[in-house]
Design a protein around this motif. Sequence first.
Motif, PDB file in Angstrom:
ATOM      1  N   UNK A   1       4.546  16.637  -5.925  1.00  0.00           N
ATOM      2  CA  UNK A   1       3.988  17.980  -5.694  1.00  0.00           C
ATOM      3  C   UNK A   1       2.479  18.029  -5.918  1.00  0.00           C
ATOM      4  N   UNK A   2       1.778  17.057  -5.378  1.00  0.00           N
ATOM      5  CA  UNK A   2       0.322  16.991  -5.563  1.00  0.00           C
ATOM      6  C   UNK A   2      -0.387  18.209  -4.987  1.00  0.00           C
ATOM      7  N   UNK A   3       0.098  18.721  -3.860  1.00  0.00           N
ATOM      8  CA  UNK A   3      -0.542  19.884  -3.258  1.00  0.00           C
ATOM      9  C   UNK A   3      -0.368  21.111  -4.154  1.00  0.00           C
ATOM     10  N   UNK A   4       0.814  21.273  -4.699  1.00  0.00           N
ATOM     11  CA  UNK A   4       1.059  22.380  -5.634  1.00  0.00           C
ATOM     12  C   UNK A   4       0.161  22.243  -6.864  1.00  0.00           C
ATOM     13  N   UNK A   5       0.028  21.023  -7.353  1.00  0.00           N
ATOM     14  CA  UNK A   5      -0.840  20.788  -8.504  1.00  0.00           C
ATOM     15  C   UNK A   5      -2.278  21.195  -8.202  1.00  0.00           C
ATOM     16  N   UNK A   6      -2.764  20.844  -7.008  1.00  0.00           N
ATOM     17  CA  UNK A   6      -4.141  21.188  -6.624  1.00  0.00           C
ATOM     18  C   UNK A   6      -4.324  22.699  -6.570  1.00  0.00           C
ATOM     19  N   UNK A   7      -3.357  23.405  -5.993  1.00  0.00           N
ATOM     20  CA  UNK A   7      -3.435  24.864  -5.915  1.00  0.00           C
ATOM     21  C   UNK A   7      -3.411  25.500  -7.303  1.00  0.00           C
TER      22      UNK A   7
ATOM     23  N   UNK B   1      -1.444  23.806   3.007  1.00  0.00           N
ATOM     24  CA  UNK B   1      -2.288  22.727   2.501  1.00  0.00           C
ATOM     25  C   UNK B   1      -1.656  21.377   2.820  1.00  0.00           C
ATOM     26  N   UNK B   2      -0.350  21.278   2.637  1.00  0.00           N
ATOM     27  CA  UNK B   2       0.358  20.028   2.942  1.00  0.00           C
ATOM     28  C   UNK B   2       0.199  19.641   4.397  1.00  0.00           C
ATOM     29  N   UNK B   3       0.250  20.614   5.300  1.00  0.00           N
ATOM     30  CA  UNK B   3       0.129  20.320   6.733  1.00  0.00           C
ATOM     31  C   UNK B   3      -1.259  19.774   7.070  1.00  0.00           C
ATOM     32  N   UNK B   4      -2.296  20.377   6.518  1.00  0.00           N
ATOM     33  CA  UNK B   4      -3.650  19.881   6.798  1.00  0.00           C
ATOM     34  C   UNK B   4      -3.861  18.481   6.228  1.00  0.00           C
ATOM     35  N   UNK B   5      -3.308  18.233   5.067  1.00  0.00           N
ATOM     36  CA  UNK B   5      -3.409  16.897   4.468  1.00  0.00           C
ATOM     37  C   UNK B   5      -2.641  15.885   5.316  1.00  0.00           C
TER      38      UNK B   5
ATOM     39  N   UNK C   1       0.837  -1.192   0.000  1.00  0.00           N
ATOM     40  CA  UNK C   1       0.000   0.000   0.000  1.00  0.00           C
ATOM     41  C   UNK C   1       0.874   1.245   0.000  1.00  0.00           C
ATOM     42  N   UNK C   2       0.272   2.358  -0.372  1.00  0.00           N
ATOM     43  CA  UNK C   2       0.938   3.654  -0.422  1.00  0.00           C
ATOM     44  C   UNK C   2      -0.049   4.710   0.041  1.00  0.00           C
ATOM     45  N   UNK C   3       0.485   5.805   0.560  1.00  0.00           N
ATOM     46  CA  UNK C   3      -0.353   6.960   0.848  1.00  0.00           C
ATOM     47  C   UNK C   3       0.111   8.087  -0.060  1.00  0.00           C
ATOM     48  N   UNK C   4      -0.866   8.770  -0.662  1.00  0.00           N
ATOM     49  CA  UNK C   4      -0.558   9.840  -1.608  1.00  0.00           C
ATOM     50  C   UNK C   4      -1.348  11.079  -1.200  1.00  0.00           C
ATOM     51  N   UNK C   5      -0.726  12.264  -1.254  1.00  0.00           N
ATOM     52  CA  UNK C   5      -1.383  13.484  -0.789  1.00  0.00           C
ATOM     53  C   UNK C   5      -2.310  14.137  -1.811  1.00  0.00           C
ATOM     54  N   UNK C   6      -3.203  13.349  -2.361  1.00  0.00           N
ATOM     55  CA  UNK C   6      -4.290  13.876  -3.199  1.00  0.00           C
ATOM     56  C   UNK C   6      -5.400  12.839  -3.245  1.00  0.00           C
ATOM     57  N   UNK C   7      -6.511  13.244  -3.790  1.00  0.00           N
ATOM     58  CA  UNK C   7      -7.625  12.319  -3.989  1.00  0.00           C
ATOM     59  C   UNK C   7      -7.433  11.675  -5.353  1.00  0.00           C
TER      60      UNK C   7
END
Length: 121
Positions: A24-30, A70-74, A10-16
């Motif tokens: 840089x998923x958070x940057x992509x979302x922004x 955003x990264x911190x909340x995720x 399994x893996x955890x990824x910082x996006x849906x």
Amino acid sequence: FLKAFPMRVINIHPSLIPAFQGLHAQRQALEYGAKLTGCTVHFVSEELDNGPVIVQACVPVLPQDTEESLSQRILELEHKILPQAVKWISEGRVEVEGRKVVVKGATYGTLPVNPQLEDFV
């Protein structure tokens, strides 16, 4: 390695996922102007951040958000859903059919504020 242990890594990824795969998923979302993003625990497949989803959690993207805020909340949610996914797997509750993952005995739907994730997906 993945062929020897299918649907066991399994893996955890910082996006849906499938949104904002890779770095840089958070940057992509922004940059995209997303209103919601979050994190995903998924089974690892040979395609990057594309395996069947076990559990996801979301956060709003706030107008004042930076990549760091955003990264911190995720990250706070990642610390909750990863252990939960591991628990479900260790209890033998996770079933995979194609891309669909079902957690036996879980309640599916919206979580209340300050949820205990124990039995929710």
